[in-house]
Design a protein around this motif. Structure first.
Motif, short mmCIF file in Angstrom:
data_model
loop_
_atom_site.label_atom_id
_atom_site.label_comp_id
_atom_site.label_asym_id
_atom_site.label_seq_id
_atom_site.Cartn_x
_atom_site.Cartn_y
_atom_site.Cartn_z
N ALA A 1 1.09 -1.32 0.04
CA ALA A 1 0.41 0.11 -0.19
C ALA A 1 0.82 1.51 0.28
O ALA A 1 1.08 1.98 -0.20
N GLU A 2 2.00 0.40 1.07
CA GLU A 2 2.91 2.32 0.85
C GLU A 2 3.39 2.81 -1.05
O GLU A 2 4.11 3.68 -0.66
N LEU A 3 3.16 1.80 -1.55
CA LEU A 3 4.49 1.82 -2.40
C LEU A 3 2.95 2.29 -4.10
O LEU A 3 3.90 2.23 -4.76
N GLY A 4 1.82 2.23 -3.29
CA GLY A 4 0.54 2.98 -3.97
C GLY A 4 0.03 2.30 -4.72
O GLY A 4 -1.07 2.58 -5.65
N PHE A 5 0.22 1.42 -4.60
CA PHE A 5 -0.63 -0.44 -4.78
C PHE A 5 -2.15 -0.14 -4.10
O PHE A 5 -2.08 -0.35 -3.00
N SER A 6 -3.37 -0.85 -4.86
CA SER A 6 -4.28 -1.55 -3.86
C SER A 6 -4.24 -2.13 -2.82
O SER A 6 -4.70 -3.32 -4.15
N LEU A 7 -4.67 -2.24 -2.23
CA LEU A 7 -5.36 -3.48 -1.32
C LEU A 7 -6.67 -3.90 -0.96
O LEU A 7 -7.32 -3.17 -1.04
N VAL A 8 -7.01 -5.33 -1.85
CA VAL A 8 -8.52 -5.88 -3.12
C VAL A 8 -9.43 -6.70 -1.62
O VAL A 8 -8.10 -7.68 -1.00
N THR A 9 -10.56 -7.20 -1.80
CA THR A 9 -10.82 -8.27 -1.11
C THR A 9 -11.29 -9.01 -1.90
O THR A 9 -11.80 -8.76 -3.22
N ALA A 10 -11.13 -10.42 -2.33
CA ALA A 10 -11.32 -11.27 -2.72
C ALA A 10 -12.69 -11.16 -3.36
O ALA A 10 -13.39 -10.73 -1.93
N GLU A 11 -12.97 -11.49 -3.97
CA GLU A 11 -14.80 -11.46 -4.40
C GLU A 11 -15.32 -12.78 -4.51
O GLU A 11 -14.48 -13.71 -5.92
N SER A 12 -16.37 -13.24 -4.24
CA SER A 12 -16.32 -14.34 -4.03
C SER A 12 -18.28 -15.31 -3.37
O SER A 12 -17.49 -14.57 -2.59
N PRO A 13 -18.42 -15.75 -4.52
CA PRO A 13 -20.11 -15.91 -3.24
C PRO A 13 -20.08 -16.46 -2.28
O PRO A 13 -20.86 -17.24 -1.22
N GLU A 14 -19.16 -17.39 -1.77
CA GLU A 14 -18.75 -17.92 -0.73
C GLU A 14 -17.31 -18.42 -0.11
O GLU A 14 -16.16 -17.71 -1.13
N PRO A 15 -16.57 -19.19 0.95
CA PRO A 15 -16.06 -19.08 1.03
C PRO A 15 -15.04 -19.27 0.77
O PRO A 15 -14.89 -20.57 -0.41
N LEU A 16 -13.52 -18.59 0.49
CA LEU A 16 -12.42 -19.06 -0.09
C LEU A 16 -11.08 -19.79 0.82
O LEU A 16 -10.56 -20.03 0.38
N TYR A 17 -11.90 -19.75 2.20
CA TYR A 17 -10.50 -19.96 3.03
C TYR A 17 -11.58 -21.01 4.14
O TYR A 17 -12.53 -20.68 4.05
#
Length: 544
Positions: free
Chosen positions: A223-239
């Motif tokens: 994030a400090e380097l200017g990139f975005s942190l986003v959340t995985a998009e899924s209708p069901e759990p991935l983990y």
């Protein structure tokens, strides 16, 4: 030994482990900002328990479809426990679902994030997309890697797709550092910090330092380097938390603000009218939601049964253990999709004593509802009588409250047929099932694995396994690998011959070009130097 060879997959998943006992937490606790069940449950207090955990994790890597080719890099923060190290060495360069295992042993500092750093140091020229996780956080969502790559490429300047979600506690970061990124992002972090952030060898190795200098710093640096942190998009759990998954639980926490549901909470009643005019695959998808039939079954179990039939295309399939018809309907629908095959469905139904219902009639009614009665012959049969004189078939699915004794008896009774090509699948074989067997005083299936030889196809509770003769499969793997090697050699020889022809033509063209250039140089030089030669001749005359 850390031997590194170039794999074919351009994606990798890094799993870190360490054979040291951990704090016991029977249930997950709330933490983070926003809060969620992120201080996860765990019960791995000894090196032996951690070994069982990493064995289970390897089963998951062989059984779960990531959606793309993926090599799995296991980084062992080595504490010198020989039994665990030997196990890891035994899986090195063996198959996962869509790639190979690669094992690294390193000095134990920085915990998981030191392991992430080491994996990047060794493999940064080998892979494009990277997913990171710890041994006790399983990434189990169907085609999870493909989904994360799609999420990564959805927006410009994405730097990390957080599979567990994001937290603003202390600084913005991905929970656990669990998620997916791309090599250019990791290289940018290393270029600025000369490492992937972790608690280095000379620093205190307490939990506070590990969290601030590792878990938080790892993705916050992105994030400090200017990139975005986003959340995985899924209708069901991935983990899923490993201890939950090993207990047969479905994770019920949150990712971002999206609630996760249990296996049965999304089920509903499916009417016969909804099924009219549907294709076999559409009916299969509706069956997965049908609470009257599929209530206890998670989606991956049904998908594994469907894939089993589609793969083997049986003319005759026998199923032992029909219950109310869930797996029978899936097999019959797959046969409808293939326009080929018939199912002989066999069960004892415990003479109606199982739960007070006439389950045979329930199964028949479900076959009619899903329009597969023409594909199924339903009969009351006791397995122990059947195995004395088994009917011929191409594929057997076996689910009669399995344990090691039943699997061994079935294998011994059918071994001559298995050796000549009979495909056999059975419910169970995963560590979850084995724990259940041990808890109820029955013979665990893993105890007869060396006698039977089977592969776990799906670790999703209760599990699905395929019987094979180990030597036969080992030979098959060797033959297949040899065939691929010969094909590669033939291709390289062909390419080499073509290149030699092209090189010869280029050399001939180069020779002709050199001759032309020489003639041109000679002609041009004579013409251009003519006036100079005349001046020199005059000068010579004057001097004389």
């Amino acid at each position: 030994m850390n031997s590194i060879s170039r794999g074919t997959a351009r994606n990798c998943k890094v799993i870190t482990t360490c054979f040291v006992g951990r704090e016991i937490r029977e249930e997950s606790r709330m933490s983070g900002d926003p809060p969620g069940l992120f201080t996860h449950c765990q019960n791995f207090p000894t090196p032996e328990a951690v070994l069982e955990l990493i064995e289970y994790s390897c089963e998951i890597e062989r059984a779960i479809d990531p959606g793309v080719e993926v090599d799995t890099i296991i980084v062992n923060n080595d504490v010198g426990w020989e039994r665990g190290n030997k196990f890891l060495d035994s899986v090195n360069d063996t198959r996962t679902y869509s790639g190979r295992f690669k094992v690294i042993h390193r000095e134990n500092y920085g915990r998981s994030f030191g392991g992430y750093n080491r994996a990047h140091e060794l493999f940064r020229d080998h892979y494009d997309y990277w997913t990171f996780t710890e041994d006790d956080i399983l990434i189990v969502g169907h085609q999870y890697f493909k989904r994360c790559i799609e999420a990564f490429n959805k927006h410009e300047r994405t730097g990390f797709v957080a599979i567990q979600g994001l937290s603003r506690e202390h600084r913005l970061h991905a929970h656990g550092g669990v998620g997916t990124t791309r090599i250019d992002v990791l290289n940018a972090v290393r270029a600025k910090f000369n490492k992937l952030p972790h608690c280095e060898r000379h620093r205190p190795q307490d939990m506070s330092a590990i969290i601030f200098e590792g878990e938080i710093a790892f993705t916050n640096a992105i994030a400090e380097l200017g990139f975005s942190l986003v959340t995985a998009e899924s209708p069901e759990p991935l983990y899923s938390y490993a201890y939950d998954h090993m207990r047969g639980r479905r994770f019920a926490g949150t990712v971002g603000t999206m609630p996760f549901q249990t296996a049965s909470s999304s089920k509903r009643h499916v009417s016969a009218e909804e099924l009219e005019g549907r294709s076999p695959r559409e009916k299969f998808e509706l069956l997965q939601m049908d609470r009257d039939i599929a209530f206890f079954y998670p989606v991956p179990v049904g998908q594994a049964i469907w894939d089993m039939v589609m793969r083997h295309r049986p003319g005759i399939m026998i199923e032992f253990g029909v219950y109310r018809g869930y797996t029978s309907i899936i097999a019959a629908l797959a046969m409808d999709a293939l326009n080929h095959g018939h199912l002989l469905a066999r069960d004892w139904w415990e003479e109606g004593r199982r739960d007070g219902f006439d389950e045979q009639q329930l199964a028949l009614s479900h076959f009619v509802k899903y329009q597969v009665a023409h594909r199924v012959s339903l009969e009351k049969r006791d397995f122990w009588d059947w195995i004395k004189n088994p009917e011929p078939c191409d594929l057997l699915y076996f689910d009669i409250h399995n344990d090691g004794d039943k699997i061994k008896a079935m294998f011994n009774g059918l071994r001559p047929r298995i050796e000549t090509g009979l495909e056999v699948y059975f419910e169970g074989g995963s560590i979850v099932k084995d724990r259940d067997d041990e808890a109820h005083g029955r013979t665990p299936i893993h105890s007869i694995r060396h006698e039977v030889g089977f592969q776990v196809v799906s670790s999703e509770p209760p599990g699905l396994s395929r019987i094979s003769l180990s030597k036969e499969f080992e030979q098959f793997d060797q033959v297949a690998a040899l065939a691929k090697a010969h094909a590669a050699i033939d291709f390289l020889n062909s390419e080499t011959a073509e290149l030699r022809k092209k090189i010869k033509i280029l050399e001939e063209q180069e020779g002709a070009a050199r001759e032309d250039a020489h003639r041109l140089r000679m002609s041009t030089c004579w013409r251009l130097t003519g006036p100079l030669r005349a001046v020199l001749d005059r000068l010579r005359g004057i001097i004389r």
